[in-house]
Design a protein around this motif. Structure first.
Motif, PDB file in Angstrom:
ATOM      1  N   GLU A   1      -7.577  -9.316  -4.222  1.00  0.00           N
ATOM      2  CA  GLU A   1      -6.945 -10.624  -4.512  1.00  0.00           C
ATOM      3  C   GLU A   1      -5.661 -10.789  -3.600  1.00  0.00           C
ATOM      4  N   THR A   2      -5.117  -9.729  -3.143  1.00  0.00           N
ATOM      5  CA  THR A   2      -3.769  -9.982  -2.277  1.00  0.00           C
ATOM      6  C   THR A   2      -3.975  -9.211  -1.027  1.00  0.00           C
ATOM      7  N   ALA A   3      -4.898  -8.354  -0.677  1.00  0.00           N
ATOM      8  CA  ALA A   3      -4.963  -7.456   0.473  1.00  0.00           C
ATOM      9  C   ALA A   3      -5.636  -8.545   1.494  1.00  0.00           C
ATOM     10  N   THR A   4      -4.869  -8.600   2.676  1.00  0.00           N
ATOM     11  CA  THR A   4      -5.343  -9.709   3.541  1.00  0.00           C
ATOM     12  C   THR A   4      -5.462  -9.126   4.928  1.00  0.00           C
ATOM     13  N   PRO A   5      -6.456  -8.299   5.300  1.00  0.00           N
ATOM     14  CA  PRO A   5      -6.576  -7.466   6.430  1.00  0.00           C
ATOM     15  C   PRO A   5      -6.600  -8.496   7.590  1.00  0.00           C
TER      16      PRO A   5
ATOM     17  N   ILE B   1       0.790  -1.188   0.041  1.00  0.00           N
ATOM     18  CA  ILE B   1       0.182   0.135   0.003  1.00  0.00           C
ATOM     19  C   ILE B   1       1.120   0.970   0.012  1.00  0.00           C
ATOM     20  N   VAL B   2       0.787   2.150  -0.803  1.00  0.00           N
ATOM     21  CA  VAL B   2       1.413   3.571  -0.884  1.00  0.00           C
ATOM     22  C   VAL B   2       0.315   4.556  -0.398  1.00  0.00           C
ATOM     23  N   ILE B   3       0.873   5.346   0.416  1.00  0.00           N
ATOM     24  CA  ILE B   3      -0.006   6.505   1.014  1.00  0.00           C
ATOM     25  C   ILE B   3       1.033   7.906   0.470  1.00  0.00           C
ATOM     26  N   VAL B   4       0.231   8.768  -0.087  1.00  0.00           N
ATOM     27  CA  VAL B   4       0.860  10.111  -0.533  1.00  0.00           C
ATOM     28  C   VAL B   4       0.031  11.194   0.161  1.00  0.00           C
ATOM     29  N   ASP B   5       0.413  11.907   1.287  1.00  0.00           N
ATOM     30  CA  ASP B   5      -0.260  12.844   1.775  1.00  0.00           C
ATOM     31  C   ASP B   5       0.907  13.999   2.515  1.00  0.00           C
ATOM     32  N   ASP B   6       0.669  15.321   1.971  1.00  0.00           N
ATOM     33  CA  ASP B   6       1.852  16.153   2.429  1.00  0.00           C
ATOM     34  C   ASP B   6       1.743  16.461   3.876  1.00  0.00           C
ATOM     35  N   ASP B   7       0.845  16.024   4.594  1.00  0.00           N
ATOM     36  CA  ASP B   7       0.820  15.963   6.306  1.00  0.00           C
ATOM     37  C   ASP B   7       1.629  14.856   6.853  1.00  0.00           C
ATOM     38  N   ALA B   8       2.829  14.983   6.997  1.00  0.00           N
ATOM     39  CA  ALA B   8       3.713  13.838   7.393  1.00  0.00           C
ATOM     40  C   ALA B   8       3.256  13.015   8.751  1.00  0.00           C
ATOM     41  N   SER B   9       2.513  13.849   9.887  1.00  0.00           N
ATOM     42  CA  SER B   9       2.094  13.090  10.942  1.00  0.00           C
ATOM     43  C   SER B   9       0.850  12.506  10.732  1.00  0.00           C
ATOM     44  N   TYR B  10      -0.176  13.054   9.910  1.00  0.00           N
ATOM     45  CA  TYR B  10      -1.218  12.353   9.538  1.00  0.00           C
ATOM     46  C   TYR B  10      -0.836  11.050   8.851  1.00  0.00           C
ATOM     47  N   THR B  11      -0.086  11.104   7.760  1.00  0.00           N
ATOM     48  CA  THR B  11       0.408  10.303   6.906  1.00  0.00           C
ATOM     49  C   THR B  11       1.247   8.872   7.792  1.00  0.00           C
ATOM     50  N   LYS B  12       1.991   9.453   8.712  1.00  0.00           N
ATOM     51  CA  LYS B  12       2.531   8.343   9.707  1.00  0.00           C
ATOM     52  C   LYS B  12       1.534   7.528  10.418  1.00  0.00           C
ATOM     53  N   VAL B  13       0.504   8.427  11.042  1.00  0.00           N
ATOM     54  CA  VAL B  13      -0.522   7.690  11.866  1.00  0.00           C
ATOM     55  C   VAL B  13      -1.078   6.862  11.009  1.00  0.00           C
ATOM     56  N   LEU B  14      -1.600   7.121   9.746  1.00  0.00           N
ATOM     57  CA  LEU B  14      -2.545   6.150   8.944  1.00  0.00           C
ATOM     58  C   LEU B  14      -1.768   4.968   8.617  1.00  0.00           C
ATOM     59  N   ALA B  15      -0.241   5.413   8.180  1.00  0.00           N
ATOM     60  CA  ALA B  15       0.277   4.282   7.766  1.00  0.00           C
ATOM     61  C   ALA B  15       0.684   3.315   8.674  1.00  0.00           C
ATOM     62  N   GLN B  16       0.924   3.610   9.964  1.00  0.00           N
ATOM     63  CA  GLN B  16       0.919   2.779  11.116  1.00  0.00           C
ATOM     64  C   GLN B  16      -0.248   2.075  11.445  1.00  0.00           C
ATOM     65  N   LEU B  17      -1.427   2.443  11.329  1.00  0.00           N
ATOM     66  CA  LEU B  17      -2.773   1.818  11.643  1.00  0.00           C
ATOM     67  C   LEU B  17      -2.948   0.707  10.644  1.00  0.00           C
ATOM     68  N   LEU B  18      -2.661   1.007   9.342  1.00  0.00           N
ATOM     69  CA  LEU B  18      -2.757   0.078   8.098  1.00  0.00           C
ATOM     70  C   LEU B  18      -1.728  -0.817   8.294  1.00  0.00           C
ATOM     71  N   LEU B  19      -0.466  -0.575   8.630  1.00  0.00           N
ATOM     72  CA  LEU B  19       0.674  -1.666   8.671  1.00  0.00           C
ATOM     73  C   LEU B  19       0.417  -2.607  10.041  1.00  0.00           C
ATOM     74  N   GLU B  20      -0.488  -2.083  10.842  1.00  0.00           N
ATOM     75  CA  GLU B  20      -0.571  -3.085  12.091  1.00  0.00           C
ATOM     76  C   GLU B  20      -1.916  -4.066  11.781  1.00  0.00           C
ATOM     77  N   ASN B  21      -2.644  -3.583  10.835  1.00  0.00           N
ATOM     78  CA  ASN B  21      -3.834  -4.279  10.363  1.00  0.00           C
ATOM     79  C   ASN B  21      -3.931  -5.032   9.159  1.00  0.00           C
ATOM     80  N   PHE B  22      -2.910  -4.917   8.027  1.00  0.00           N
ATOM     81  CA  PHE B  22      -2.799  -5.523   6.966  1.00  0.00           C
ATOM     82  C   PHE B  22      -1.428  -6.359   6.887  1.00  0.00           C
TER      83      PHE B  22
END
Length: 139
Positions: free
Chosen positions: A126-130, A9-30
């Protein structure tokens, strides 16, 4: 055409703190890599080398807006679905822009990470296994 399985999963958002939190939540759950970029051009520079399953991008960014980013990224990874996230009002003009873009869907901010997870699975089943261990949390 690259036959390597898409697995990130690639996330692109100029708000680095928002992006970091969102990426961490997805990383922990996918069960897949999550790569976050605060600068659209940085993401574009490495997209051809990544194994991308889905791209989540913000609309309002200083270098390139989400539509400009998707237009450039689509040239590099034309089979990858895009999810547009935005705090921009979803008026008729904006909706027309979305329908003319590679975006599969648009999520207005704020949204729960679970809603984003559902959209990721919807467009990359097909490949995302949450694992989706946590309950709904807002970002």
């Amino acid at each position: 055409m690259n036959s390597t399985p898409r697995n990130g999963i690639v996330i692109v958002d100029d708000d680095a703190s928002y992006t970091k939190v969102l990426a961490q939540l997805l990383l922990e759950n996918f069960d897949c890599p999550v790569m976050a970029f605060a600068r659209p051009r940085d993401a574009l520079a490495v997209l051809p080398q990544l194994s991308v399953g889905v791209i989540v991008t913000d609309y309002e960014m200083p270098e390139l807006n989400g539509f400009e980013f998707m237009a450039e990224a689509f040239k590099l990874v034309p089979t990858v679905p895009f999810i547009l996230i935005t705090g921009h009002p979803l008026n008729e003009d904006f909706t027309r822009l979305v329908s003319a873009s590679p975006a599969k869907t648009v999520l207005p901010k704020p949204f729960s990470w679970r809603k984003l997870a559902d959209e990721i699975v919807r467009y990359w089943p097909e490949t995302a296994t949450p694992l989706l261990k946590a309950q709904t949390a807002s970002v």
